[in-house]
Design an enzyme around this catalytic site. Structure first.
Site, short mmCIF file in Angstrom:
data_model
loop_
_atom_site.label_atom_id
_atom_site.label_comp_id
_atom_site.label_asym_id
_atom_site.label_seq_id
_atom_site.Cartn_x
_atom_site.Cartn_y
_atom_site.Cartn_z
N GLU A 44 23.51 -1.45 13.56
CA GLU A 44 23.81 -1.51 14.98
C GLU A 44 23.07 -0.34 15.62
O GLU A 44 23.22 0.80 15.17
CB GLU A 44 25.33 -1.37 15.17
CG GLU A 44 25.75 -1.62 16.59
CD GLU A 44 27.25 -1.39 16.82
OE1 GLU A 44 28.02 -1.32 15.83
OE2 GLU A 44 27.63 -1.27 17.98
N ARG A 271 31.25 1.58 0.40
CA ARG A 271 30.46 2.62 1.06
C ARG A 271 30.23 3.80 0.14
O ARG A 271 31.09 4.12 -0.68
CB ARG A 271 31.24 3.17 2.27
CG ARG A 271 31.01 2.39 3.50
CD ARG A 271 31.89 2.85 4.63
NE ARG A 271 31.83 1.82 5.63
CZ ARG A 271 30.95 1.79 6.64
NH1 ARG A 271 30.12 2.79 6.81
NH2 ARG A 271 30.92 0.79 7.47
N LYS A 281 29.07 7.34 12.74
CA LYS A 281 28.09 7.58 13.80
C LYS A 281 28.75 8.18 15.04
O LYS A 281 28.14 8.98 15.74
CB LYS A 281 27.35 6.29 14.15
CG LYS A 281 26.32 5.93 13.09
CD LYS A 281 25.47 4.76 13.51
CE LYS A 281 26.14 3.46 13.11
NZ LYS A 281 25.30 2.29 13.32
P1 ATP Z 1 29.79 2.93 12.18
O1 ATP Z 1 29.77 4.21 11.42
O2 ATP Z 1 29.20 3.06 13.55
O3 ATP Z 1 31.05 2.16 12.11
P2 ATP Z 1 28.15 1.64 10.21
O4 ATP Z 1 27.98 2.90 9.47
O5 ATP Z 1 28.82 0.47 9.58
O6 ATP Z 1 28.80 1.89 11.58
P3 ATP Z 1 25.89 -0.09 10.80
O7 ATP Z 1 24.80 0.18 11.73
O8 ATP Z 1 26.76 -1.24 11.03
O9 ATP Z 1 26.72 1.25 10.75
O10 ATP Z 1 25.36 -0.09 9.31
C1 ATP Z 1 24.23 -0.81 8.89
C2 ATP Z 1 24.37 -1.14 7.43
O11 ATP Z 1 24.52 0.04 6.65
C3 ATP Z 1 25.58 -2.00 7.17
O12 ATP Z 1 25.18 -3.08 6.36
C4 ATP Z 1 26.53 -1.10 6.46
O13 ATP Z 1 27.27 -1.85 5.56
C5 ATP Z 1 25.62 -0.09 5.78
N1 ATP Z 1 26.28 1.21 5.62
C6 ATP Z 1 26.77 1.97 6.61
N2 ATP Z 1 27.35 3.08 6.12
C7 ATP Z 1 27.19 3.04 4.76
C8 ATP Z 1 27.56 3.90 3.68
N3 ATP Z 1 28.22 5.04 3.89
N4 ATP Z 1 27.24 3.53 2.44
C9 ATP Z 1 26.57 2.38 2.23
N5 ATP Z 1 26.20 1.54 3.19
C10 ATP Z 1 26.49 1.83 4.46
MG MG Z 2 29.05 -1.37 11.02
#
Ligand code: ATP
Ligand code: MG
Length: 568
Positions: A44, A271, A281
Site C-alpha cells: 500500500e 510477519r 508504517k
Molecule cells: P501497515 O504496517 O501499514 O499495516 P503493511 O506492513 O501490511 O502495512 P503493506 O504495504 O500492506 O504494509 O505490505 C506489503 C506486503 O509486505 C504485504 O504483502 C505484507 O504482507 C508484507 N509485509 C509487511 N510487513 C511485513 C513483515 N514485517 N514481514 C513480512 N512481510 C511483511
Molecule cells: Mg497491509
C-alpha cells in the site's frame, strides 16, 4: 513428498524446501493453473518500505525466479486519503535497489476500479449486494460478536432497482461521505465476522493520486485484493497471517464473480519483526513527522532507504531474508543477525583504510623531516584488491583512547615508556606527553625505531610488540565528520507496551556526531555510498550529506560480531 534440497543464493549451503515451496511444487506436480508460478508484491503506497517488506520482496521475487515464473508489483491504492506518489516512487526505487525487477508495467489496484464497479453492479443485479444507509457504528453493532449471530440491516432487502439507483447516485456524488455504503449480502450469522455482510464500497470525496477526482466511491481492500490477483493471473498470493481469515471472503467474491477453473491460491506466512525497532508504517511516519529522525532514510530507521543510507548492501539484505526464512509462526529476529549479514558482505568487498575518529597528535622526535610512502593491503579477503601507498611522516594522529598514561597491565596500546607498532610502518616508543591547563593530553612524543619498518627485511622489522595501532599522517590527513549510530530504541519491543507510548523508549543517545576525524588522504575522492572498513573501528560508508568541503561518513556497523559467536 520427498524432502528436496535447494541451493541458497547466499552461501551455497543447501536446505530443505520451505512450506511455500512445498505447496508450489505440489501445485506444479498436479498441473494447477498450467503449472505456472506468478507471484506479486502488493504494497500500500502509504509509507516507505521496511526490512519486513524486504523479506516479503525477496520471497515473492525469489520464488518467481526459482520457478521460472513472474512477479508483479501492484500498488494496493484503495485508500486515497493516505497515499502519495512520493511513496510509489520510493517503493519502486527500493525494489530495484534490492536487485529485483517486476514483470511488465507496474500495476495498480486503481487500474481495476471500473471492472470492480461493473462487478459490483452485477452483484446488485444478482441480489448479492445492497446499499446500506446505516452509520458505521450501526453497521458494526449489527454484526454483534463472535459469540452470537448478527442482525440484518433494515436495508438488507431493498429491491434490485432501488439498490442500483442508490449505488449509481453514490458514484455520481449525490450523497455525503459516510451516509451510505455498498455491502455484500453473505451471512449475518457466519462464524467468520468478515463474512457478516462486508462493506464493498464507501463514499470518499478524496483526490486519488492516480484517478484524480474521477471517483468519489472507493472499493474496500477486501473487495479489491482477491479480484486484483485474479485479473493479473496470480497463481500464488503470498501474504501475512492476518489475512488468513480474509481468505474465505476473497474466495467468495471470486466464486460469485468468475467461472474459470483458474484461481489464485493465497498462502499465509508470519510477519518478520526485528527487535529494538518498530515496523508499523504509522509509527515510522510518526517518527518522521515529529522529527525524532531526520527522515524516512535516517540511517537509524529500519526502512530499506535508511538501511541503504546506513551502508547496507542489497546482498546483505537478501542474505538476511534467506537466513530468516518463512514460517507460520511469528518471530522477532535479533538485530544482531542483520548486522552479521552486512559484516559478512562488507568483509569481502570493503577496502581497508585508516581513519582516526578521536585524534591525538604523536610527534616522532627522531624521525627526519620527510614523507615516506608505506604500502598497505587494501583487502586481505580479496586477492585482487591490491595495495595502496599511504604517506607517513614525523607528525601523526592516533586514536586518543589508544594512549593511556597510567595503564593497567593488560593495556597493550601506547603508554609512557611502552612500544607499539604503527600499522604497516615503524615501532615507536612513547617518551613524554604535553598537556593543556586542564590536564588533557595535547601531544605525545615518541621515538621511532628507524630500523623496524614493516617489510624491510631487517631483524627489527620482524620484532614483535604487543599492540598495533592505526594512524594517519597529520600533514596529509583529510578532515571528516563521522556519525555513529546506536539502536533507535532502548527497549527490545518498544511497541509492545500497552500503557506506554513507543516513543517513550527512544534512545536519546542513538546518534553521536564526531566532527574532528582524520582520514587517510586517498579518500578525498570518495562518493556517497562508497563503503570502507576503517581498520579496528568498523564499516563505514560515505553519506549523501557529503559536499566538496566536507566528507561525511556513517558507521554501518562495528567490527565486533556477537551473533555468529552465539548462534554458530
Ligand atoms: P501497515 O504496517 O501499514 O499495516 P503493511 O506492513 O501490511 O502495512 P503493506 O504495504 O500492506 O504494509 O505490505 C506489503 C506486503 O509486505 C504485504 O504483502 C505484507 O504482507 C508484507 N509485509 C509487511 N510487513 C511485513 C513483515 N514485517 N514481514 C513480512 N512481510 C511483511
Ligand atoms: Mg497491509
Amino acid at each position: 513428498m520427498d524432502k528436496q534440497e535447494h541451493l541458497t543464493e547466499a552461501d551455497g549451503e543447501s536446505r530443505s524446501l520451505n512450506f511455500i515451496e512445498q505447496i508450489i511444487e505440489e501445485n506444479r506436480a498436479e498441473g494447477k493453473n498450467g503449472g505456472r508460478v506468478h507471484t506479486r508484491f502488493p504494497p500500500e503506497p502509504n509509507g516507505y518500505l521496511h526490512i519486513g517488506h524486504a523479506t516479503s520482496i525477496c520471497l515473492n521475487f525469489g520464488l518467481a525466479a526459482q520457478y521460472n515464473g513472474k512477479c508483479n508489483l501492484r500498488f494496493d491504492d484503495t485508500n486515497p486519503v493516505k497515499e502519495d506518489v512520493e511513496y510509489t516512487d520510493s517503493i519502486q526505487d527500493d525494489i530495484r535497489w534490492l536487485g529485483f525487477q517486476w514483470d511488465g508495467e507496474v500495476h495498480y489496484a486503481s487500474d481495476y476500479f471500473q471492472q470492480l464497479y461493473d462487478w459490483a453492479e452485477q452483484m446488485i443485479r444478482e441480489g448479492k449486494a445492497y446499499v446500506d444507509d446505516q452509520s458505521a457504528e450501526e453497521i458494526s453493532a449489527g454484526r454483534r460478536t463472535i459469540n452470537e449471530p448478527g442482525v440484518n440491516s433494515p436495508y438488507r432487502n431493498r429491491s434490485v432497482e432501488e439498490n442500483l439507483d442508490l449505488f449509481r447516485r453514490m458514484k455520481n456524488g449525490e450523497f455525503p461521505e459516510g451516509s451510505r455504503v455498498l455491502r455484500a449480502k453473505i451471512d449475518m450469522a457466519s462464524p467468520n465476522m468478515l463474512l457478516r455482510d462486508p462493506i464493498m464500497y464507501r463514499i470518499l470525496y478524496s483526490h486519488h493520486h492516480r484517478t484524480g477526482d474521477a471517483w468519489c466511491i472507493y472499493p474496500m481492500y477486501d473487495y479489491t485484493h482477491g479480484q486484483s490477483d485474479y485479473l493479473e493471473g496470480i497463481t500464488h498470493s503470498i501474504c501475512t497471517l492476518e489475512f488468513e481469515v480474509h481468505r474465505p471472503l476473497y474466495n467468495w467474491f471470486l466464486d460469485e464473480l468468475t467461472d474459470t477453473e483458474y484461481r489464485p491460491r493465497q498462502i499465509e506466512f508470519a510477519r518478520r519483526n526485528l527487535n529494538y525497532t518498530v515496523m508499523s508504517k504509522r509509527k515510522l511516519l510518526e517518527l518522521v513527522e515529529k522529527g525524532f529522525v531526520s527522515g524516512w532514510d535516517d540511517p537509524r530507521m529500519p526502512t530499506i532507504s535508511g538501511l541503504r543510507r546506513r551502508g547496507y548492501t542489497p546482498e546483505s539484505i537478501r542474505l538476511f531474508a534467506e537466513k530468516v526464512g518463512v514460517a507460520r509462526r511469528e518471530i522477532v529476529v535479533d538485530m544482531a543477525l542483520l548486522e552479521y549479514c552486512i559484516r559478512e558482505h562488507l568483509n569481502k568487498i570493503a577496502p581497508r583504510v585508516m581513519a582516526v575518529l578521536d585524534p591525538v597528535k604523536v610527534v616522532l622526535d627522531n624521525y627526519p623531516d620527510r614523507t615516506e610512502m608505506v604500502a598497505l593491503e587494501n583487502n586481505p579477503e580479496d586477492e585482487n584488491a591490491g595495495i595502496r601507498e599511504v604517506p607517513f611522516s614525523r607528525e601523526l594522529y592516533i586514536e586518543r583512547d589508544d594512549f593511556m598514561e597510567n595503564a593497567p597491565k593488560n593495556f597493550f596500546r601506547l603508554t609512557p615508556g611502552g612500544e607499539v607498532r604503527l600499522k604497516g610502518a615503524y615501532i615507536i616508543k612513547c617518551t613524554s606527553v604535553e598537556k593543556d591547563a586542564a590536564g588533557n593530553v595535547t601531544a605525545i612524543h615518541a621515538t621511532c625505531d628507524l630500523a623496524s619498518r614493516s617489510g624491510s627485511g631487517t631483524e627489527a622489522s620482524n620484532r614483535k610488540v604487543k599492540g598495533t595501532l592505526h594512524w594517519v599522517s597529520a600533514a596529509h590527513a583529510i578532515d571528516a565528520e563521522v556519525r555513529l549510530y546506536d539502536r533507535l530504541f532502548k527497549d527490545e519491543d518498544p511497541a509492545g507496551h500497552k500503557e506506554i507510548d513507543f516513543k517513550e523508549f527512544i534512545n536519546e543517545h542513538s546518534l553521536k556526531v564526531l566532527t574532528k576525524c582524520k582520514i587517510e588522504p586517498g579518500l578525498q575522492q570518495a562518493k556517497p555510498g562508497d563503503k570502507f572498513q576503517f581498520q579496528r573501528l568498523g564499516y563505514f560508508c560515505v553519506d549523501k550529506d557529503t559536499t566538496a568541503e566536507k566528507l561525511v561518513f556513517n558507521r554501518t556497523v562495528a567490527l565486533k560480531d556477537t551473533w555468529s559467536k552465539t548462534q554458530k
